[in-house]
Write a protein that holds these residues in place. Structure first.
Motif, PDB file in Angstrom:
ATOM      1  N   LEU A   1       0.825  -1.211   0.000  1.00  0.00           N
ATOM      2  CA  LEU A   1       0.000   0.000   0.000  1.00  0.00           C
ATOM      3  C   LEU A   1       0.858   1.260   0.000  1.00  0.00           C
ATOM      4  N   LEU A   2       1.937   1.254   0.777  1.00  0.00           N
ATOM      5  CA  LEU A   2       2.821   2.418   0.795  1.00  0.00           C
ATOM      6  C   LEU A   2       3.464   2.629  -0.566  1.00  0.00           C
ATOM      7  N   THR A   3       3.878   1.542  -1.196  1.00  0.00           N
ATOM      8  CA  THR A   3       4.478   1.648  -2.533  1.00  0.00           C
ATOM      9  C   THR A   3       3.462   2.178  -3.530  1.00  0.00           C
ATOM     10  N   PHE A   4       2.225   1.692  -3.449  1.00  0.00           N
ATOM     11  CA  PHE A   4       1.164   2.176  -4.341  1.00  0.00           C
ATOM     12  C   PHE A   4       0.946   3.678  -4.140  1.00  0.00           C
ATOM     13  N   LEU A   5       0.845   4.114  -2.895  1.00  0.00           N
ATOM     14  CA  LEU A   5       0.620   5.532  -2.610  1.00  0.00           C
ATOM     15  C   LEU A   5       1.785   6.390  -3.079  1.00  0.00           C
ATOM     16  N   LEU A   6       2.993   5.944  -2.807  1.00  0.00           N
ATOM     17  CA  LEU A   6       4.176   6.722  -3.162  1.00  0.00           C
ATOM     18  C   LEU A   6       4.265   6.934  -4.672  1.00  0.00           C
ATOM     19  N   ASN A   7       4.051   5.893  -5.431  1.00  0.00           N
ATOM     20  CA  ASN A   7       4.144   6.021  -6.885  1.00  0.00           C
ATOM     21  C   ASN A   7       2.942   6.742  -7.484  1.00  0.00           C
ATOM     22  N   SER A   8       1.777   6.583  -6.855  1.00  0.00           N
ATOM     23  CA  SER A   8       0.587   7.258  -7.386  1.00  0.00           C
ATOM     24  C   SER A   8       0.713   8.775  -7.296  1.00  0.00           C
ATOM     25  N   LEU A   9       1.484   9.270  -6.338  1.00  0.00           N
ATOM     26  CA  LEU A   9       1.608  10.721  -6.178  1.00  0.00           C
ATOM     27  C   LEU A   9       2.117  11.387  -7.444  1.00  0.00           C
ATOM     28  N   TRP A  10       3.090  10.749  -8.127  1.00  0.00           N
ATOM     29  CA  TRP A  10       3.635  11.383  -9.327  1.00  0.00           C
ATOM     30  C   TRP A  10       3.138  10.726 -10.615  1.00  0.00           C
ATOM     31  N   GLN A  11       2.804   9.443 -10.569  1.00  0.00           N
ATOM     32  CA  GLN A  11       2.380   8.781 -11.800  1.00  0.00           C
ATOM     33  C   GLN A  11       0.981   9.217 -12.235  1.00  0.00           C
ATOM     34  N   ILE A  12       0.072   9.456 -11.282  1.00  0.00           N
ATOM     35  CA  ILE A  12      -1.261   9.949 -11.646  1.00  0.00           C
ATOM     36  C   ILE A  12      -1.154  11.354 -12.233  1.00  0.00           C
ATOM     37  N   SER A  13      -0.328  12.181 -11.619  1.00  0.00           N
ATOM     38  CA  SER A  13      -0.131  13.541 -12.139  1.00  0.00           C
ATOM     39  C   SER A  13       0.443  13.505 -13.545  1.00  0.00           C
ATOM     40  N   LEU A  14       1.394  12.578 -13.775  1.00  0.00           N
ATOM     41  CA  LEU A  14       1.987  12.457 -15.107  1.00  0.00           C
ATOM     42  C   LEU A  14       0.942  12.048 -16.134  1.00  0.00           C
ATOM     43  N   ALA A  15       0.119  11.060 -15.799  1.00  0.00           N
ATOM     44  CA  ALA A  15      -0.919  10.606 -16.732  1.00  0.00           C
ATOM     45  C   ALA A  15      -1.895  11.734 -17.052  1.00  0.00           C
TER      46      ALA A  15
ATOM     47  N   ALA B   1      -6.105   7.629 -19.827  1.00  0.00           N
ATOM     48  CA  ALA B   1      -5.309   8.237 -18.754  1.00  0.00           C
ATOM     49  C   ALA B   1      -5.749   7.727 -17.391  1.00  0.00           C
ATOM     50  N   LEU B   2      -7.075   7.544 -17.201  1.00  0.00           N
ATOM     51  CA  LEU B   2      -7.563   6.993 -15.932  1.00  0.00           C
ATOM     52  C   LEU B   2      -7.035   5.578 -15.731  1.00  0.00           C
ATOM     53  N   ALA B   3      -7.075   4.783 -16.790  1.00  0.00           N
ATOM     54  CA  ALA B   3      -6.553   3.418 -16.681  1.00  0.00           C
ATOM     55  C   ALA B   3      -5.067   3.431 -16.335  1.00  0.00           C
ATOM     56  N   ALA B   4      -4.313   4.315 -16.985  1.00  0.00           N
ATOM     57  CA  ALA B   4      -2.874   4.407 -16.689  1.00  0.00           C
ATOM     58  C   ALA B   4      -2.636   4.866 -15.260  1.00  0.00           C
ATOM     59  N   ALA B   5      -3.478   5.791 -14.786  1.00  0.00           N
ATOM     60  CA  ALA B   5      -3.312   6.314 -13.424  1.00  0.00           C
ATOM     61  C   ALA B   5      -3.516   5.229 -12.371  1.00  0.00           C
ATOM     62  N   VAL B   6      -4.305   4.215 -12.703  1.00  0.00           N
ATOM     63  CA  VAL B   6      -4.515   3.105 -11.769  1.00  0.00           C
ATOM     64  C   VAL B   6      -3.473   2.006 -11.968  1.00  0.00           C
ATOM     65  N   LEU B   7      -3.198   1.669 -13.233  1.00  0.00           N
ATOM     66  CA  LEU B   7      -2.333   0.532 -13.518  1.00  0.00           C
ATOM     67  C   LEU B   7      -0.865   0.813 -13.216  1.00  0.00           C
ATOM     68  N   LEU B   8      -0.425   2.048 -13.416  1.00  0.00           N
ATOM     69  CA  LEU B   8       0.990   2.350 -13.166  1.00  0.00           C
ATOM     70  C   LEU B   8       1.376   2.131 -11.708  1.00  0.00           C
ATOM     71  N   PRO B   9       0.643   2.697 -10.739  1.00  0.00           N
ATOM     72  CA  PRO B   9       0.999   2.394  -9.344  1.00  0.00           C
ATOM     73  C   PRO B   9       0.852   0.916  -8.998  1.00  0.00           C
ATOM     74  N   LEU B  10      -0.136   0.246  -9.614  1.00  0.00           N
ATOM     75  CA  LEU B  10      -0.287  -1.187  -9.353  1.00  0.00           C
ATOM     76  C   LEU B  10       0.905  -1.964  -9.899  1.00  0.00           C
ATOM     77  N   ALA B  11       1.388  -1.551 -11.082  1.00  0.00           N
ATOM     78  CA  ALA B  11       2.534  -2.241 -11.676  1.00  0.00           C
ATOM     79  C   ALA B  11       3.777  -2.110 -10.814  1.00  0.00           C
ATOM     80  N   SER B  12       3.869  -1.018 -10.055  1.00  0.00           N
ATOM     81  CA  SER B  12       5.043  -0.830  -9.201  1.00  0.00           C
ATOM     82  C   SER B  12       5.089  -1.844  -8.066  1.00  0.00           C
ATOM     83  N   LEU B  13       3.956  -2.515  -7.811  1.00  0.00           N
ATOM     84  CA  LEU B  13       3.935  -3.524  -6.747  1.00  0.00           C
ATOM     85  C   LEU B  13       4.601  -4.802  -7.195  1.00  0.00           C
TER      86      LEU B  13
END
Length: 708
Positions: A8-22, A48-60
Motif C-alpha cells: 500500500l505504501l508503494t502504491f501511494l508513493l508512486n501514485s503521487l507522481w504517476q497519476i499527475s503524469l498521466a 489516462a484513468l486506466a494508466a493512473a490506476v495501472l501504473l501504481p499497481l505495476a510498481s507492486l
C-alpha cells in the motif's frame, strides 16, 4: 501484514507522481485535439484513468532477487559443454527481468497514519458509491410506465430507430428534475409529459438514448470503480471530471449528427435547463446536464468546429501512443516504500559490519533485529545468509552455524510458505549435509513455487549423479577395470544390474539438467554433469559403438563447458555491497565435494595418497569463496606520482583458507608491495577435493585507481 503495508505504501508513493503524469500527458494531448471529436478526447481521458490506476499497481510487481544457482563442483568447471542432444526437454518461455527500484523508508508511525487516512478515504468513497447505486435502484424501482403523448411517442420511435437500440424502457418519475439514464431505462420528469415542442423532447430523449447507444452507464460504473483507489489525488478528480465532460459532449455530437440541427439542439438544452430545479444528480444516473459545462457545450454547438476526421484519428492514435510511451517510461522509474520498524537501525549496523567484512558482528546485529521484529522476513534471510558466509563444511566439523541458518529459513517459510530463497538455501544445506532425500524434496518445492528455478533442476540432476556414481565406480572395480580404462564394463551382469538400479536416475538426471540448460544456456556446471552422466551411460552400454557414441557426447559437453566458463570469467563482476533496503541477496551454502578427477595412470579412485595436494583454480572462480577481503592501502608516493593500474598476484591458499604465500607477478612496481600485503590478510573458504582439503594455486587482480 508487513507485505500488505509495504504494498500500500508503494502504491501511494508512486501514485503521487504517476497519476499527475498521466493527467498532464492527457491534458496536453487533448489540447492538441481540441477541434476534434469529443469522443476521441473522451477515449484519451479514459486511457489516462486506466494508466493512473495501472501504473501504481505495476510498481507492486517486483521480480524476485536472482537466486544464484548452486555450483556444487566449482573445481569441475573444466568439464562440460553443449552438444546436440537426442533427448529433448520441454520448451519454456523466456521471462524478462525487471530493474530493481529505489526504496524510500517511512517511520512506522508516519506509515500507519498515511495508511489509515488513505483507507478511510477509500472506504468513504466506497460507501458513497454504494449509496448512489442503491439510490439509483430505488428511483428506477419507483418510476412508472405511463401513456405517452402523441408527440413524445413519435420522438421515442424515431430515436430508437436512429440509434438502433431496442429493449429500452421509457419511465416517468417525480424524483428527477431532468431526463436521466439508469441502465437501459430512460427516466423523464413528469413535467416533460406536457412539453409541446418536439425539439425539446427530441433533445431530452435523444441525449439519453445516445448514452445507451454508447453504453455509457456500464462504462461509467467501471470508471467509478477504477477511481476508488486513486480518488484521494486531485489529479484523479481532474481526470474524472474531464471524462464526464467529454462524455456529455460526445453525446451532443451524436445527437446533432443523427437527429437534429445543432442550433435547435442548443436552444432546446437551454429550454430544459431553465425549467429544471437546481438539484444534484439523483443517485448514480447519467443526465443531460452532467459535467457542469453547459456554457461550453452550447458554445461548441453554436461554433461547430470543423476539422479533418482523418487528422483527428491520427491525433487520437498519436495521443494514445504518447500516453503508452509515458506509461512505459514511468514504470521503469517506480519507487518502493516501506515502513521503517524498530529493526531498521540494527539492520543498518549489520549492513556496515557486513560491508567491512566483519560477518560475526553483522550476524549479531541481524539477530538483534530478528528479536525486535520476529516477523521481519528480510532480517531472517539476511541473518541466515550471514551465518552461512561464516560456515565451512568439513567432515566432523562444527555445524552450529548451518543449523542456526536452517532454523531461520524454516522460520521464513512459516511466515511465507512460498519463499523461493528459503527453499534454495535449505536445498543447498541438505546437499552439503548429504541428506539427499530431503534435498530433493526442497528442490521439488522450489520448482513448484517457481517452474523457472534453474538451481532446483540442476540440484536434482546433481543428486541423480551422486546416487548413481558410487555403484558405477564399484562395478568397474569389481570388473577389474582401472579408472583410466576406456570402454564399457565388460561384465554384462554388472551392466544389467546398474541399469535396473539406476536407469531411472540417469533419465531423470538428463531431463532435469536439460531443463536447467534451457533456462540458462550458459550454465557450465549443468554441462559438467551432463558430461558425467554420459560417461556413466557409456560404461553401461551393451556395445562398443554405443559406448563410443556416449563418450563423444560427453567430450562435446566438456569442450562447450570450458568455453562457457571462459565467457563467464570474462564477464565476472565484483560482488556488490550489501544494502538492507534493497532485495535480499542470495548466498548459497558452500559447494559439496566435486566429482572425482581423472586419476593418474594405474591409480585407483578414492585413494587419498594418490590425491593431489594442490590444485590450480582460475582466479575468477576462486573469488567466489572469499570470506575476508582487506582492501589495499594506496601508497602515498604512488598516488602523488599519479601511478595507477592493476597488480596481478600469484597466491597459494593453504588448506584452511589462509594465505600460504603471495608474490607479485605483474603490475606497476610502486603498487605491488601494497597489493601483496593486503592479500596476505585475505581468507577463503577451504577447497575440498573428494572431501579432503587441498591447497589452491590461483591469481588475484588488485586494481588501483586514482580518485578512489
Amino acid at each position: 501484514m508487513e507485505t500488505i503495508s509495504r504494498s500500500l505504501l508503494t502504491f501511494l508513493l508512486n501514485s503521487l507522481w504517476q497519476i499527475s503524469l498521466a493527467a498532464a500527458v492527457a491534458a496536453l494531448v487533448c489540447r492538441l485535439m481540441r477541434r476534434g471529436p469529443a469522443s476521441h478526447r473522451h477515449a484519451v481521458w479514459v486511457a489516462a484513468l486506466a494508466a493512473a490506476v495501472l501504473l501504481p499497481l505495476a510498481s507492486l510487481h517486483r521480480t524476485a532477487p536472482t537466486v544464484p544457482a548452486p555450483q556444487y563442483p566449482r573445481e569441475l568447471a573444466a568439464a562440460a559443454a553443449d552438444s546436440g542432444l537426442q533427448r529433448s526437454a520441454p520448451a519454456l518461455p523466456a521471462t524478462p527481468s525487471a530493474a530493481p527500484s529505489r526504496t524510500i523508508s517511512f517511520a512506522q508511525t508516519t506509515a500507519a497514519i498515511l495508511l489509515g487516512v488513505y483507507l478511510s478515504i477509500v472506504l468513504f468513497q466506497l460507501v458513497r458509491l454504494v449509496a448512489a447505486f442503491i439510490r439509483t435502484a430505488q428511483i428506477r424501482g419507483r418510476a412508472r410506465y405511463t401513456a405517452m403523448p402523441e408527440a413524445l411517442e413519435r420522438v421515442w420511435m424515431r430515436c430508437q430507430e436512429v440509434f438502433g437500440v431496442t429493449g429500452v424502457e421509457l419511465l416517468v418519475s417525480a424524483e428527477v428534475s431532468g431526463p436521466v439514464t439508469a441502465g437501459r431505462a430512460i427516466i423523464l420528469p413528469e413535467s416533460l409529459l406536457a412539453e409541446p415542442s418536439e425539439d425539446v423532447l427530441t433533445t431530452a430523449v435523444g441525449h439519453e438514448m445516445a448514452h445507451i447507444a454508447r453504453r455509457d452507464f456500464s462504462c461509467n460504473a467501471l470508471y467509478e470503480v477504477l477511481y476508488l483507489p486513486i480518488g484521494f489525488h486531485p489529479a484523479a478528480r481532474f481526470l474524472r471530471r474531464e471524462i464526464e465532460r467529454t462524455r456529455e459532449m460526445a453525446c451532443d455530437e451524436l445527437v446533432t449528427l443523427r437527429l437534429m440541427d445543432a442550433g435547435a439542439y442548443a436552444r432546446s438544452i437551454m429550454s430544459i435547463a431553465s425549467a429544471m430545479m437546481a438539484v444534484p444528480r439523483p443517485g448514480y444516473t447519467l443526465g443531460v446536464f452532467d459535467g457542469d459545462i453547459l456554457e461550453e457545450r452550447i458554445r461548441r454547438l453554436l461554433e461547430r468546429p470543423a476539422g479533418s476526421l482523418k487528422r483527428a484519428r491520427l491525433l487520437l492514435a498519436g495521443g494514445l501512443g504518447a500516453l503508452a510511451l509515458c506509461a512505459i517510461a514511468a514504470s521503469t522509474l517506480a519507487l518502493t516504500a516501506r515502513a521503517q520498524g524498530g529493526a531498521q537501525a540494527l539492520m543498518k549496523q549489520a549492513e556496515a559490519a557486513n560491508n567491512r567484512g566483519d560477518f560475526q558482528a553483522a550476524a549479531e546485529q541481524f539477530e538483534n533485529a530478528v528479536k525486535v521484529e520476529p516477523a521481519n522476513i528480510k532480517a531472517k534471510l539476511l541473518l541466515a545468509n550471514t551465518l552461512l558466509r561464516q560456515y565451512t563444511p568439513q567432515p566432523g566439523g562444527d555445524n552450529t552455524l548451518a543449523l542456526r541458518a536452517r532454523q531461520q529459513y524454516l522460520d521464513v517459510l512459516a511466515l511465507d510458505p512460498a519463499n523461493r530463497q528459503a527453499f534454495n538455501e535449505l536445498m543447498s544445506l541438505d546437499v552439503h549435509a548429504r541428506q539427499f532425500d530431503s534435498a530433493r524434496q526442497w528442490a521439488l518445492k522450489a520448482i513448484q513455487a517457481d517452474p523457472r528455478d534453474t538451481a532446483a533442476y540442476y540440484t536434482i540432476g546433481f543428486l541423480d549423479w551422486s546416487l548413481t556414481y558410487p555403484d558405477y565406480a564399484r562395478a568397474r572395480l569389481d570388473a577389474g577395470m582401472k579408472p583410466q580404462d576406456p570402454g564399457n564394463i565388460p561384465d554384462a551382469r554388472l551392466r544389467q544390474e546398474l541399469r535396473a538400479r539406476h536407469g531411472a536416475h540417469l533419465e531423470d538426471g538428463f531431463r532435469m539438467l536439460q531443463i536447467a540448460l534451457q533456462l540458462d544456456p550458459e550454465y557450465s556446471d549443468a554441462m559438467a554433469y551432463m558430461n558425467l552422466l554420459y560417461r556413466i551411460e557409456a560404461g553401461i552400454a551393451d556395445t562398443p559403438e554405443q559406448s563410443a557414441d556416449a563418450i563423444a557426447k560427453a567430450d562435446a559437453w566438456v569442450t562447450k563447458a570450458l568455453a562457457a566458463k571462459r565467457r563467464q570469467a570474462n564477464r565476472a563482476q565484483p560482488g556488490a555491497a550489501l544494502d538492507v533496503d534493497g532485495p535480499v541477496p542470495a548466498v548459497s551454502a558452500p559447494p559439496p565435494p566435486p566429482p572425482p578427477p581423472p586419476p593418474p595412470p594405474g591409480g585407483r579412485p578414492g585413494n587419498p595418497a594418490e590425491m593431489p595436494q594442490r590444485i590450480v583454480i582460475e582466479g575468477s572462480l576462486q573469488a567466489a569463496k572469499l570470506l575476508r577481503q582487506t582492501p589495499p592501502v594506496y601508497p602515498p608516493a604512488a598516488r602523488q606520482a599519479g601511478v595507477s593500474g592493476t597488480v596481478l598476484v600469484e597466491v597459494v591458499i593453504a588448506k584452511d583458507g589462509t594465505v600460504r604465500s603471495a608474490q607479485g607477478a605483474s603490475g606497476p612496481p610502486e603498487l605491488v608491495t601494497a597489493a601483496v600485503e593486503a592479500i596476505k590478510q585475505w581468507a577463503w573458504r577451504p577447497t575440498l577435493l573428494n572431501g579432503v582439503p587441498v591447497e589452491v594455486a590461483t591469481t588475484v587482480e588488485v586494481n588501483f585507481a586514482l580518485g578512489k
